[in-house]
Design an enzyme around this catalytic site. Structure first.
Site, short mmCIF file in Angstrom:
data_model
loop_
_atom_site.label_atom_id
_atom_site.label_comp_id
_atom_site.label_asym_id
_atom_site.label_seq_id
_atom_site.Cartn_x
_atom_site.Cartn_y
_atom_site.Cartn_z
N GLU A 1 0.81 -1.23 0.00
CA GLU A 1 0.00 0.00 0.00
C GLU A 1 0.84 1.27 0.00
OE1 GLU A 1 -2.71 -0.43 3.27
OE2 GLU A 1 -3.52 -2.31 2.53
N ASN B 1 1.87 -5.22 -3.09
CA ASN B 1 0.48 -5.52 -2.75
C ASN B 1 -0.26 -4.21 -2.44
OD1 ASN B 1 -1.53 -7.65 -2.05
ND2 ASN B 1 -1.43 -6.74 -0.02
N HIS C 1 -10.89 -5.99 -2.08
CA HIS C 1 -11.92 -5.77 -1.06
C HIS C 1 -13.09 -5.07 -1.75
CE1 HIS C 1 -9.47 -7.11 2.26
NE2 HIS C 1 -8.52 -6.24 1.97
N GLU D 1 -6.63 -10.61 -1.00
CA GLU D 1 -7.43 -10.36 0.21
C GLU D 1 -8.92 -10.27 -0.14
OE1 GLU D 1 -5.93 -7.10 2.57
OE2 GLU D 1 -3.85 -7.53 2.04
N ASP E 1 -12.74 -10.24 -0.43
CA ASP E 1 -14.04 -10.37 0.24
C ASP E 1 -15.02 -9.42 -0.45
OD1 ASP E 1 -13.20 -7.87 1.33
OD2 ASP E 1 -12.67 -8.76 3.24
#
Length: 410
Positions: free
Chosen positions: A159, A201, A237, A267, A269
């Site tokens: 990030e 990432n 996300h 990651e 979801d």
């Protein structure tokens, strides 16, 4: 090798698959085993030590059909692993690594240089470029050396970008500028085993165009300097109903893959915007959104796998961070498989069945299947290494009948 292209209408093939599946018992497969059958490396999940005393959770986590890779959710982050200068605490992260080993799951390690969850001694000290560079070197060297070959991959830098494509104003950037990114990768490459994959990432690379472009330029910049980077992790996300289209997600993954690096959903979801008011339609939409993300990975050759950021709502990070949002995972908090789970599994079964049947009818183990756009709508492109066949209506009907016949015999 001769490449062949046979165009079958997706609707015909999927309808045939659905009819066949309704006449047979569900196979003993799971998300990971199906991903392997589709030619990918893993379907995995984040986990953490606070989940270890939950036997129902562990029973699902340990199932090699469902999962083949684990990521420590928090225990490898700087604040927990080096809370004081030179004081490394590996107890929790070692437990996750040991669990992955005992289950024979890959361990995807996360993360080394990140602006968040830093201990006060890192974020509050007045560093010079030399002292901060040395701090990064010591931290990365110590952590990677400790885990060694246990880690399939590392998120080296996490990030580093803002949504508008500028660099995030972290302690690392304030002192070293963007140099800290290359330095982190250089140290990681020097100490990590040669087979370990090193990733950048980040989140919202799928939805923020300026950030995505900046990440592409970041990878190019590292490569131009001779800095080895093996992959880009896209966190994925998403929010129900706001997930990008499959075409958009494929284009995003392919844009990074075209740089010669691997890609992965790291990651994943898909959260309900408001849990209290989520309707049946929202539940169905969540299932569709999950399938879109999974399908995008299958469509891109260099997408190696998918990691969900916890598989059950019981331990999801979403409600604690975004009050009101939630229900983001494939299993409920009571470990019931959601429609999203069944949608993903059903899609994967259909995908793998198409690959297997095509190999049987067309021949060749190099057969691949992907969806392409055409003026007639979505078509399934089948590429094989045997011989060239014409995509006539007769052959389309023949192969569609073969799908029905073979699936009914399974």
């Amino acid at each position: 090798m001769t490449r062949i292209s046979i165009l079958l209408t997706t609707t015909t093939l999927l309808a045939t698959t659905t009819i066949a599946q309704s006449n047979r018992e569900p196979p003993s497969t799971g998300l990971h085993s199906l991903f392997l059958s589709a030619g990918k490396l893993y379907f995995g999940t984040a986990t953490e030590t606070n989940n270890f005393a939950d036997p129902t959770y562990q029973n699902i986590l340990s199932n090699p059909l469902e999962f083949g890779q684990l990521t420590p959710e928090n225990s490898q982050k700087w604040g927990l692993i080096q809370p004081q200068p030179g004081d490394f605490s590996f107890n929790a992260s070692d437990q996750v690594a040991s669990l992955a080993n005992s289950y024979n799951h890959l361990l995807r390690c996360h993360t080394l240089t990140w602006h968040s969850q830093l201990p006060p001694f890192v974020s509050s000290t007045s560093w010079t470029p030399d002292t901060l560079r040395q701090l990064i070197t010591t931290h990365i060297t110590s952590v990677i050396s400790h885990f060694g070959s246990a880690c399939y991959a590392w998120d080296v830098v996490n990030e580093a970008l803002n949504e508008n494509g500028t660099f995030r104003n972290s302690v690392f950037f304030e002192v070293l500028g963007e140099e800290y990114i290359a330095h982190s990768f250089e140290v990681a490459r020097e100490v990590a085993p040669p087979e370990t994959k090193l990733y950048y990432n980040d989140f919202n690379l799928e939805t923020a165009p300026e950030k995505q472009t900046a990440a592409v330029e970041l990878v190019k910049s590292l490569q131009s300097k001779g800095v080895k980077i093996d992959g880009v992790g896209l966190q994925a996300h998403f929010t129900v109903g706001q997930t990008p289209s499959v075409e958009s997600l494929i284009a995003t993954l392919q844009r990074f893959a075209d740089l010669g690096v691997d890609v992965a959903w790291t990651e994943l979801d898909v959260a309900q915007e408001d849990v209290e008011t989520a309707s049946e339609l929202a539940v169905e939409q969540q299932a569709s959104d999950y399938v879109v993300a999974v399908r995008a990975c299958l469509e891109v050759e260099r997408c190696v796998g998918v990691t969900v950021w916890q598989f059950t709502d019981r331990y999801s990070w979403v409600p604690g961070t975004f009050p009101g949002k939630g229900d983001a995972c494939l299993w409920t908090e009571n470990y019931q498989k959601k429609p999203a789970y069944w949608a993903v599994k059903g899609f994967l079964e259909g995908w793998v069945a198409r690959m297997n049947v095509t190999r049987a009818f067309v021949g060749g183990n190099e057969t691949t299947v992907r969806t392409v756009a055409s003026p007639r709508g979505p078509l399934t492109e089948v590429t094989s290494g045997s011989e060239r066949l014409e995509g006539s209506l007769v052959k389309v009907a023949f192969i569609s009948f073969g799908v029905w016949l073979v699936l009914n015999m399974m």
